[in-house]
Design a protein around this motif. Sequence first.
Motif, mmCIF file in Angstrom:
data_model
loop_
_atom_site.group_PDB
_atom_site.id
_atom_site.type_symbol
_atom_site.label_atom_id
_atom_site.label_comp_id
_atom_site.label_asym_id
_atom_site.label_seq_id
_atom_site.Cartn_x
_atom_site.Cartn_y
_atom_site.Cartn_z
ATOM 1 N N PRO A 177 0.804 -1.237 0.000
ATOM 2 C CA PRO A 177 0.000 0.000 0.000
ATOM 3 C C PRO A 177 0.827 1.272 0.000
ATOM 4 O O PRO A 177 0.380 2.308 -0.494
ATOM 5 N N ASN A 178 2.044 1.219 0.565
ATOM 6 C CA ASN A 178 2.891 2.420 0.590
ATOM 7 C C ASN A 178 3.325 2.843 -0.809
ATOM 8 O O ASN A 178 3.752 3.980 -1.014
ATOM 9 N N CYS A 179 3.241 1.926 -1.766
ATOM 10 C CA CYS A 179 3.606 2.239 -3.156
ATOM 11 C C CYS A 179 2.407 2.731 -3.962
ATOM 12 O O CYS A 179 2.524 3.009 -5.160
ATOM 13 N N MET A 180 1.273 2.817 -3.302
ATOM 14 C CA MET A 180 0.045 3.161 -4.008
ATOM 15 C C MET A 180 -0.481 4.505 -3.519
ATOM 16 O O MET A 180 0.197 5.224 -2.781
ATOM 17 N N GLU A 181 -1.691 4.813 -3.911
ATOM 18 C CA GLU A 181 -2.284 6.086 -3.529
ATOM 19 C C GLU A 181 -2.522 6.143 -2.023
ATOM 20 O O GLU A 181 -2.488 5.119 -1.336
ATOM 21 N N GLU A 182 -2.770 7.331 -1.532
ATOM 22 C CA GLU A 182 -2.999 7.524 -0.107
ATOM 23 C C GLU A 182 -4.212 6.721 0.366
ATOM 24 O O GLU A 182 -5.250 6.706 -0.297
ATOM 25 N N MET A 183 -4.054 6.040 1.482
ATOM 26 C CA MET A 183 -5.176 5.309 2.078
ATOM 27 C C MET A 183 -4.975 5.262 3.581
ATOM 28 O O MET A 183 -3.867 5.514 4.085
ATOM 29 N N SER A 184 -6.028 4.969 4.308
ATOM 30 C CA SER A 184 -5.959 4.966 5.769
ATOM 31 C C SER A 184 -5.111 3.798 6.262
ATOM 32 O O SER A 184 -4.884 2.813 5.544
ATOM 33 N N LEU A 185 -4.660 3.916 7.505
ATOM 34 C CA LEU A 185 -3.876 2.854 8.133
ATOM 35 C C LEU A 185 -4.677 1.554 8.175
ATOM 36 O O LEU A 185 -4.146 0.465 7.925
ATOM 37 N N GLN A 186 -5.963 1.673 8.438
ATOM 38 C CA GLN A 186 -6.826 0.502 8.496
ATOM 39 C C GLN A 186 -6.889 -0.212 7.155
ATOM 40 O O GLN A 186 -6.799 -1.449 7.078
ATOM 41 N N GLU A 187 -7.061 0.544 6.084
ATOM 42 C CA GLU A 187 -7.165 -0.058 4.758
ATOM 43 C C GLU A 187 -5.846 -0.736 4.356
ATOM 44 O O GLU A 187 -5.839 -1.810 3.764
ATOM 45 N N LYS A 188 -4.734 -0.086 4.717
ATOM 46 C CA LYS A 188 -3.429 -0.708 4.439
ATOM 47 C C LYS A 188 -3.301 -2.046 5.149
ATOM 48 O O LYS A 188 -2.834 -3.038 4.580
ATOM 49 N N GLU A 189 -3.716 -2.044 6.398
ATOM 50 C CA GLU A 189 -3.586 -3.263 7.195
ATOM 51 C C GLU A 189 -4.487 -4.383 6.662
ATOM 52 O O GLU A 189 -4.090 -5.544 6.609
ATOM 53 N N ILE A 190 -5.697 -4.031 6.248
ATOM 54 C CA ILE A 190 -6.618 -5.027 5.678
ATOM 55 C C ILE A 190 -6.003 -5.659 4.435
ATOM 56 O O ILE A 190 -6.040 -6.884 4.255
ATOM 57 N N ARG A 191 -5.436 -4.835 3.565
ATOM 58 C CA ARG A 191 -4.817 -5.349 2.341
ATOM 59 C C ARG A 191 -3.676 -6.306 2.667
ATOM 60 O O ARG A 191 -3.541 -7.374 2.044
ATOM 61 N N ARG A 192 -2.841 -5.908 3.614
ATOM 62 C CA ARG A 192 -1.698 -6.770 3.963
ATOM 63 C C ARG A 192 -2.154 -8.070 4.618
ATOM 64 O O ARG A 192 -1.617 -9.138 4.334
ATOM 65 N N ARG A 193 -3.114 -7.998 5.500
ATOM 66 C CA ARG A 193 -3.617 -9.214 6.153
ATOM 67 C C ARG A 193 -4.236 -10.170 5.142
ATOM 68 O O ARG A 193 -4.019 -11.376 5.196
ATOM 69 N N LEU A 194 -5.018 -9.615 4.232
ATOM 70 C CA LEU A 194 -5.649 -10.462 3.220
ATOM 71 C C LEU A 194 -4.600 -11.141 2.338
ATOM 72 O O LEU A 194 -4.694 -12.338 2.042
ATOM 73 N N TRP A 195 -3.615 -10.376 1.904
ATOM 74 C CA TRP A 195 -2.597 -10.935 1.022
ATOM 75 C C TRP A 195 -1.847 -12.083 1.697
ATOM 76 O O TRP A 195 -1.649 -13.150 1.093
ATOM 77 N N TYR A 196 -1.434 -11.888 2.942
ATOM 78 C CA TYR A 196 -0.665 -12.935 3.628
ATOM 79 C C TYR A 196 -1.549 -14.109 4.067
ATOM 80 O O TYR A 196 -1.060 -15.234 4.196
ATOM 81 N N THR A 197 -2.832 -13.860 4.263
ATOM 82 C CA THR A 197 -3.763 -14.970 4.499
ATOM 83 C C THR A 197 -3.850 -15.848 3.257
ATOM 84 O O THR A 197 -3.807 -17.085 3.339
ATOM 85 N N ILE A 198 -3.948 -15.207 2.096
ATOM 86 C CA ILE A 198 -4.038 -15.935 0.825
ATOM 87 C C ILE A 198 -2.744 -16.696 0.543
ATOM 88 O O ILE A 198 -2.759 -17.856 0.118
ATOM 89 N N LEU A 199 -1.605 -16.052 0.795
ATOM 90 C CA LEU A 199 -0.320 -16.728 0.608
ATOM 91 C C LEU A 199 -0.202 -17.947 1.522
ATOM 92 O O LEU A 199 0.319 -19.000 1.111
ATOM 93 N N GLU A 200 -0.668 -17.808 2.760
ATOM 94 C CA GLU A 200 -0.601 -18.922 3.711
ATOM 95 C C GLU A 200 -1.464 -20.087 3.246
ATOM 96 O O GLU A 200 -1.034 -21.249 3.295
ATOM 97 N N MET A 201 -2.679 -19.780 2.806
ATOM 98 C CA MET A 201 -3.553 -20.841 2.283
ATOM 99 C C MET A 201 -2.916 -21.534 1.093
ATOM 100 O O MET A 201 -2.987 -22.762 0.944
#
Length: 448
Positions: free
Chosen positions: A86-110
């Motif tokens: 998210p830091n490489c993308m447009e401005e977004m809230s801390l919450q939205e950044k965290e959701i994106r990261r959690r989802l991505w690593y959840t998918i990678l883990e699965m």
Amino acid sequence: MSVTGVLHSDAKTRDELAAKSREWIQTAQTWLSAPLEKNRLTWNGIQIHCLLLLARQVTRLGPDLIWISAGSLIRMAMQMGLHLDPNCMEEMSLQEKEIRRRLWYTILEMNVQAALDAGMSPMISTGDFNTLPPSRMSDEELELGGAQVEAQSEMNGLSSQKQLLPLLAESLPLRLNVTKVINSLQEEPSYEEVIRLEKDLAAACRTATTALDSTPSLNLISHTSRFALSHFTHLLRRFALCLHFPFAIQSKKNPLYTYSQKHCLEAVQDIVSVLDDELYTRLLLTGGGMFRDLITRGAFILYLESTSDIDADISLVSRSRNRARRESIIRDAQRVAQYAKERMLHGETNIKGYVYISMSTAQIEALFDGSSPEEAAMTAARESLETCRGILEAMAVKASGVDTGSAVSDGVTSLLGDLDGQFDLDDGSWDFDFGESIFFHDGGDVSL
């Protein structure tokens, strides 16, 4: 509802939810597979997809095909840009950044867990994404906002609550590499590489354990904390088990691989220990895919360890001393045998795991008691097959309302007839195809 129904405290409610889960899962699958697939590329869509894959494993609904669906899920996530931090993308809230990261690593883990089970490549490498691991902030801390949390932590001398997903994420690049090495079709890894990877896995486990020990919220004796820790232990330790397994099963003929046998045993005993967690055990009893380690690789490693160097026990004194040293392993084998039986009571229809574990455990006990291991294994085979017959008959009546006991009885009688000759579990006549299917697949047909 499908994912968590198996954890309900009331058995009747668990059965009712399990009966409805198949329809729910199929409905969700149909919705996700609709022609206008682009409409599913939303936060809701990808979260539902994650839950769907988890539900299929928990309820044993096509768990052996999860790797295919996990690959599709990764591509959906990349289409949504989750592989970009998210830091490489447009401005977004801390919450939205965290959701994106959690989802991505959840998918990678699965994906990496599914690849390990399927014997396939994870189909993604660390060079394909730059998303940073999730932070260790709790949901409550995220709602407060990063700056406020940091100021509060400095003022109170408190560290942010550590979460399990970030700890798994730290070792994910290593486990992706381990999975590729285990499932490579090009060439077998050198034993030196296996040992190096195992040391890296051990270091990752130590790091995670140290972090967990310093997390007060996870030291509480509660169902939630114990379940989380059990799941964490299971997800992490099974990689060491799978990495060493091909070498451990050769250790009887080649002492060079005794190192692998030792580390396989440690991983198995860690995984067996999660059976102490009543809540997590409910998941193990119904689950497929990654929830089957104990009745496949784990069972064989316990048998292998219990019978290693048995011929060297010449005197009764040394045999007694050796038994005392291995009593914990025998207890673990007995627990796995009971667990395999309970899985059948919860809908498992493949009897091979339970029969094999029962026979091997009986043979181990006979070897230490000085009685005939062949006779003990034969008796255990007959008793376990009779037990299976009773369970399958009851299952068939419950499913159809018609007494199909005669057909089940004929099948068991045929199997019992095959046991009239002499045999040994190590003589090769009982082919569980260890190198590939590790005894059996979900719903597969692996001949003895």
